[in-house]
Design a protein around this motif. Structure first.
Motif, PDB file in Angstrom:
ATOM      1  N   GLN A 301      -6.065 -46.403 -63.522  1.00 51.62           N
ATOM      2  CA  GLN A 301      -5.383 -46.564 -62.231  1.00 51.62           C
ATOM      3  C   GLN A 301      -6.238 -46.059 -61.076  1.00 51.62           C
ATOM      4  N   ALA A 302      -7.042 -45.007 -61.340  1.00 47.71           N
ATOM      5  CA  ALA A 302      -7.870 -44.437 -60.270  1.00 47.71           C
ATOM      6  C   ALA A 302      -8.963 -45.392 -59.819  1.00 47.71           C
ATOM      7  N   LEU A 303      -9.334 -46.368 -60.656  1.00 46.41           N
ATOM      8  CA  LEU A 303     -10.354 -47.329 -60.262  1.00 46.41           C
ATOM      9  C   LEU A 303      -9.828 -48.347 -59.259  1.00 46.41           C
ATOM     10  N   THR A 304      -8.522 -48.525 -59.203  1.00 47.22           N
ATOM     11  CA  THR A 304      -7.913 -49.478 -58.256  1.00 47.22           C
ATOM     12  C   THR A 304      -7.339 -48.796 -57.023  1.00 47.22           C
ATOM     13  N   GLY A 305      -7.105 -47.511 -57.077  1.00 46.00           N
ATOM     14  CA  GLY A 305      -6.557 -46.778 -55.941  1.00 46.00           C
ATOM     15  C   GLY A 305      -6.351 -45.322 -56.307  1.00 46.00           C
ATOM     16  N   SER A 306      -5.995 -44.528 -55.311  1.00 45.01           N
ATOM     17  CA  SER A 306      -5.791 -43.099 -55.541  1.00 45.01           C
ATOM     18  C   SER A 306      -4.555 -42.873 -56.399  1.00 45.01           C
ATOM     19  N   VAL A 307      -4.651 -41.887 -57.289  1.00 44.66           N
ATOM     20  CA  VAL A 307      -3.545 -41.524 -58.168  1.00 44.66           C
ATOM     21  C   VAL A 307      -3.102 -40.116 -57.819  1.00 44.66           C
ATOM     22  N   GLN A 308      -1.805 -39.946 -57.561  1.00 43.60           N
ATOM     23  CA  GLN A 308      -1.254 -38.643 -57.215  1.00 43.60           C
ATOM     24  C   GLN A 308      -0.953 -37.873 -58.497  1.00 43.60           C
ATOM     25  N   LEU A 309      -1.784 -36.876 -58.828  1.00 47.21           N
ATOM     26  CA  LEU A 309      -1.573 -36.098 -60.041  1.00 47.21           C
ATOM     27  C   LEU A 309      -0.452 -35.085 -59.871  1.00 47.21           C
ATOM     28  N   ASP A 310      -0.389 -34.420 -58.724  1.00 45.16           N
ATOM     29  CA  ASP A 310       0.706 -33.507 -58.405  1.00 45.16           C
ATOM     30  C   ASP A 310       0.844 -33.474 -56.891  1.00 45.16           C
ATOM     31  N   ALA A 311       1.587 -32.504 -56.394  1.00 44.48           N
ATOM     32  CA  ALA A 311       1.868 -32.483 -54.960  1.00 44.48           C
ATOM     33  C   ALA A 311       0.622 -32.257 -54.123  1.00 44.48           C
ATOM     34  N   THR A 312      -0.405 -31.632 -54.681  1.00 41.95           N
ATOM     35  CA  THR A 312      -1.585 -31.281 -53.882  1.00 41.95           C
ATOM     36  C   THR A 312      -2.893 -31.821 -54.467  1.00 41.95           C
ATOM     37  N   THR A 313      -2.860 -32.728 -55.430  1.00 38.66           N
ATOM     38  CA  THR A 313      -4.086 -33.223 -56.070  1.00 38.66           C
ATOM     39  C   THR A 313      -4.036 -34.733 -56.199  1.00 38.66           C
ATOM     40  N   GLN A 314      -5.137 -35.380 -55.808  1.00 36.65           N
ATOM     41  CA  GLN A 314      -5.292 -36.821 -55.958  1.00 36.65           C
ATOM     42  C   GLN A 314      -6.514 -37.108 -56.828  1.00 36.65           C
ATOM     43  N   LEU A 315      -6.435 -38.167 -57.598  1.00 40.62           N
ATOM     44  CA  LEU A 315      -7.530 -38.591 -58.470  1.00 40.62           C
ATOM     45  C   LEU A 315      -8.147 -39.864 -57.903  1.00 40.62           C
ATOM     46  N   HIS A 316      -9.484 -39.850 -57.762  1.00 38.80           N
ATOM     47  CA  HIS A 316     -10.233 -41.010 -57.270  1.00 38.80           C
ATOM     48  C   HIS A 316     -11.268 -41.409 -58.317  1.00 38.80           C
ATOM     49  N   GLY A 317     -11.660 -42.661 -58.322  1.00 42.70           N
ATOM     50  CA  GLY A 317     -12.656 -43.158 -59.262  1.00 42.70           C
ATOM     51  C   GLY A 317     -13.553 -44.200 -58.638  1.00 42.70           C
ATOM     52  N   HIS A 318     -14.757 -44.325 -59.220  1.00 45.39           N
ATOM     53  CA  HIS A 318     -15.709 -45.321 -58.721  1.00 45.39           C
ATOM     54  C   HIS A 318     -16.644 -45.713 -59.862  1.00 45.39           C
TER      55      HIS A 318
END
Length: 405
Positions: A301-318
């Motif tokens: 999912q992170a390869l297509t857009g940001s993923v909200q892991l919790d209230a203060t953390t986002q996961l990004h991919g490339h």
């Protein structure tokens, strides 16, 4: 044990295996052993030179080490030509003279390289640094032209051209030894100073180990290593000197005295960045200690857009070459800022409602005040004035009242 250390162990084992094969060829006098031993040593030094080209960051240091590697290859090759292919005494003698080109320039390059230890790419260079090459160049020019003056080696009368083995050393030869010894001593002293860990009494001994064994080898060469069976195993002075130089500066690279682009894996592991590198099948290849465990679905999912892991953390991919890189972004400050903006918006909305109510009340008050003023005018004016004003005055008053409404 990390993959980097395991790879270094395998590489060291391969180098030791190649050297052992060359030593066994010399010890058992295999056919064409000189040629094949030279090929093996050339492969080792050329491989090290290629690794220097890719690893060393500082341009001046890289040029010095590559120049030294080229001189070592030259030294090994002319030695092979002298012992296996040279036919005439004159050719043997001139190839022997040519030994002094790498013998003088390799220690000089070692000394020249020390000037750039722990110096950045943009650090100012020494203004007169090239003068260090003047003395060795003059010396090996005198050695190469020894047949004209015999200031380095003196041959018996009538045997100058043939190059008799019954020669004597002259002062140019001793000047060469003095220069080589001075460069070696200064190199050792400088390395001891640079190998001391700041604010401690500890010393990085790894760069000094090859120098110690080379010195011990030189002291034992004439008396112990010249025994027939020892000479067959460890009597190759040229190879020992070349490998010692290579080992010394490889140790400097491994200890960090010479800047290189190694250690990125370790730096990635201990960094504060919450990162993960995977292959194309999403199998982790490198992971920092700060990164949280992730599922494959989250990585996809992170390869297509940001993923909200919790209230203060986002996961990004490339995507990268042969895999993907993922990083976790801490958005605590952004969340706090958004909350502050929301509270400010609510506060401004309440203030706007109050201002709007006050404006409506003020408009109502102005309307009533104007109506009262008009009624007072109509009440206090004489009847004659109202008759003479006629219909136009009444219409004007009515229009004013309507406008106020």
């Amino acid at each position: 044990m990390t993959k980097v250390r395991l790879g270094n162990l395998w590489l060291a084992a391969a180098v030791a295996g190649v050297i052992l094969c060359a030593v066994l060829m010399r010890a058992f006098y295999m056919p064409y052993s000189g040629f094949w031993r030279t090929v093996l040593y050339n492969i080792l030094i050329f491989s090290w030179a290629v690794s220097v080209w890719w690893r060393i960051l500082h341009a001046q240091t890289r040029r010095c080490l590559l120049g030294a590697a080229a001189l070592m290859l030259f030294w090994l090759d002319i030695r092979l030509i002298r012992y296996d292919f040279a036919q005439t005494p004159e050719m043997l003698r001139r190839l022997w003279y040519a030994y002094y080109i790498p013998m003088l320039l390799i220690p000089t390059l070692a000394l020249y390289t020390l000037f750039f230890l722990d110096r950045g790419q943009s650090a100012p260079l020494y203004k007169y640094r090239h003068l260090i090459f003047v003395f060795p160049v003059v010396l090996f020019c005198l050695v190469l032209t020894n047949d004209c003056h015999q200031l380095a080696f003196a041959f018996p009368p009538g045997q100058e051209v043939l190059g008799s083995p019954d020669y004597t050393y002259r002062f140019v030869y001793y000047l060469c030894l003095l220069w080589i010894f001075s460069c070696a001593v200064f190199t050792v002293v400088y390395l001891v100073r640079r190998c001391r860990i700041p604010h401690t009494k500890r010393i990085l001994w790894l760069p000094l180990v090859p120098i110690f064994f080379a010195t011990l080898y030189a002291l034992l060469y004439k008396h112990i290593l010249n025994v027939p069976w020892m000479h067959a195993i460890a009597g190759d002075m040229t190879v020992v000197q070349c490998l010692t130089f290579t080992a010394t500066f490889e140790a400097c690279i491994q200890c960090g005295l010479i800047q290189s682009n190694m250690g990125y894996s370790t730096l990635f592991e201990v960094s504060m960045a919450k990162g993960l590198i995977t292959d194309q099948a999403f199998v982790p290849v490198q992971c920092s200690m700060q990164a949280a465990p992730l599922r494959e679905e989250q990585l996809r999912q992170a390869l297509t857009g940001s993923v909200q892991l919790d209230a203060t953390t986002q996961l990004h991919g490339h995507p990268i070459r042969k895999g993907y890189v993922f990083w976790q972004e801490d958005i605590t400050e952004l969340v706090a800022l958004l909350e502050e903006l929301r509270l400010t918006q609510e506060e401004l909305h309440d203030i706007g409602d109050i201002i709007q109510a006050e404006t409506a009340q003020k408009a109502q008050w102005l309307k009533l005040s104007e109506q009262n003023r008009l009624y007072d005018i109509m009440k206090t004016s004489p009847r004659k004035t109202l008759i003479f004003q006629g219909i136009s005055g009444a219409l004007l008053q009515i229009c004013c009242i309507e406008l106020l409404n």
